[in-house]
Design a protein around this motif. Sequence first.
Motif, PDB file in Angstrom:
ATOM      1  N   GLU A   1      -6.345  -3.565  -3.442  1.00 53.56           N
ATOM      2  CA  GLU A   1      -6.001  -4.927  -3.046  1.00 53.56           C
ATOM      3  C   GLU A   1      -5.137  -4.910  -1.785  1.00 53.56           C
ATOM      4  N   SER A   2      -4.172  -4.035  -1.757  1.00 53.99           N
ATOM      5  CA  SER A   2      -3.266  -3.938  -0.612  1.00 53.99           C
ATOM      6  C   SER A   2      -3.997  -3.459   0.637  1.00 53.99           C
ATOM      7  N   MET A   3      -4.865  -2.495   0.463  1.00 50.66           N
ATOM      8  CA  MET A   3      -5.570  -1.904   1.608  1.00 50.66           C
ATOM      9  C   MET A   3      -6.649  -2.831   2.161  1.00 50.66           C
ATOM     10  N   GLY A   4      -7.024  -3.852   1.426  1.00 46.75           N
ATOM     11  CA  GLY A   4      -8.020  -4.812   1.904  1.00 46.75           C
ATOM     12  C   GLY A   4      -7.623  -5.449   3.223  1.00 46.75           C
TER      13      GLY A   4
ATOM     14  N   ALA B   1       0.846  -1.209   0.000  1.00 45.83           N
ATOM     15  CA  ALA B   1       0.000   0.000   0.000  1.00 45.83           C
ATOM     16  C   ALA B   1       0.878   1.255   0.000  1.00 45.83           C
ATOM     17  N   ILE B   2       1.959   1.215   0.749  1.00 50.86           N
ATOM     18  CA  ILE B   2       2.897   2.340   0.768  1.00 50.86           C
ATOM     19  C   ILE B   2       3.524   2.515  -0.613  1.00 50.86           C
ATOM     20  N   LEU B   3       3.973   1.438  -1.206  1.00 51.75           N
ATOM     21  CA  LEU B   3       4.583   1.495  -2.536  1.00 51.75           C
ATOM     22  C   LEU B   3       3.608   2.048  -3.571  1.00 51.75           C
ATOM     23  N   TRP B   4       2.403   1.507  -3.619  1.00 52.36           N
ATOM     24  CA  TRP B   4       1.427   1.948  -4.621  1.00 52.36           C
ATOM     25  C   TRP B   4       0.991   3.390  -4.374  1.00 52.36           C
TER      26      TRP B   4
ATOM     27  N   ILE C   1      -3.051   1.283 -10.868  1.00 47.78           N
ATOM     28  CA  ILE C   1      -2.465   1.589  -9.560  1.00 47.78           C
ATOM     29  C   ILE C   1      -3.534   1.570  -8.476  1.00 47.78           C
ATOM     30  N   LYS C   2      -4.662   2.202  -8.739  1.00 55.41           N
ATOM     31  CA  LYS C   2      -5.732   2.252  -7.744  1.00 55.41           C
ATOM     32  C   LYS C   2      -6.254   0.851  -7.421  1.00 55.41           C
ATOM     33  N   GLU C   3      -6.309  -0.011  -8.422  1.00 53.11           N
ATOM     34  CA  GLU C   3      -6.738  -1.393  -8.192  1.00 53.11           C
ATOM     35  C   GLU C   3      -5.736  -2.121  -7.285  1.00 53.11           C
TER      36      GLU C   3
END
Length: 146
Positions: free
Chosen positions: A93-96, A15-18, A87-89
């Motif tokens: 996914e990461s923030m899930g 999430a940090i990377l994206w 990127i938002k997708e």
Amino acid sequence: MYEFEPDHLTKMGDAILWTTILAAVHQDGVIELEERAEAIKQTHIRTFSTEDYFKPIYADVDKRFERDFDAYSSSLPEDYEEKEAFIKERLEESMGILNDLGPVFSALFSENLKTLYNRVFNAGSSVFQIFAFPLLSAHLEKASQK
């Protein structure tokens, strides 16, 4: 010391990377050297300067940040709209994973990402652009309404 499951660390690191990649491409679709450098710097600084409960996350992602930033960036589509959607997708996914960590932590982590985003987004801006331009814009808007 705060501890997280390895999968949680990986997902929050992603999430940090994206977030930093989104900030870098948002305005013009291109990741400038200054934006990349600011993303690396901000992530590294946060390994020791952020709240204690975020430090393990930043320490973990710091080990892989440059490598993954470059790898993730190279996987982006060419088209600007597709790039942002991609990127938002990935960010969603990461923030899930935040659902597992509760609403308070989720809100705090999201706020932390917001400040990180702003730092990277403004990396190429001069001090004049960051502080003076909004004031100038407001003044011009008032003048045009007269």
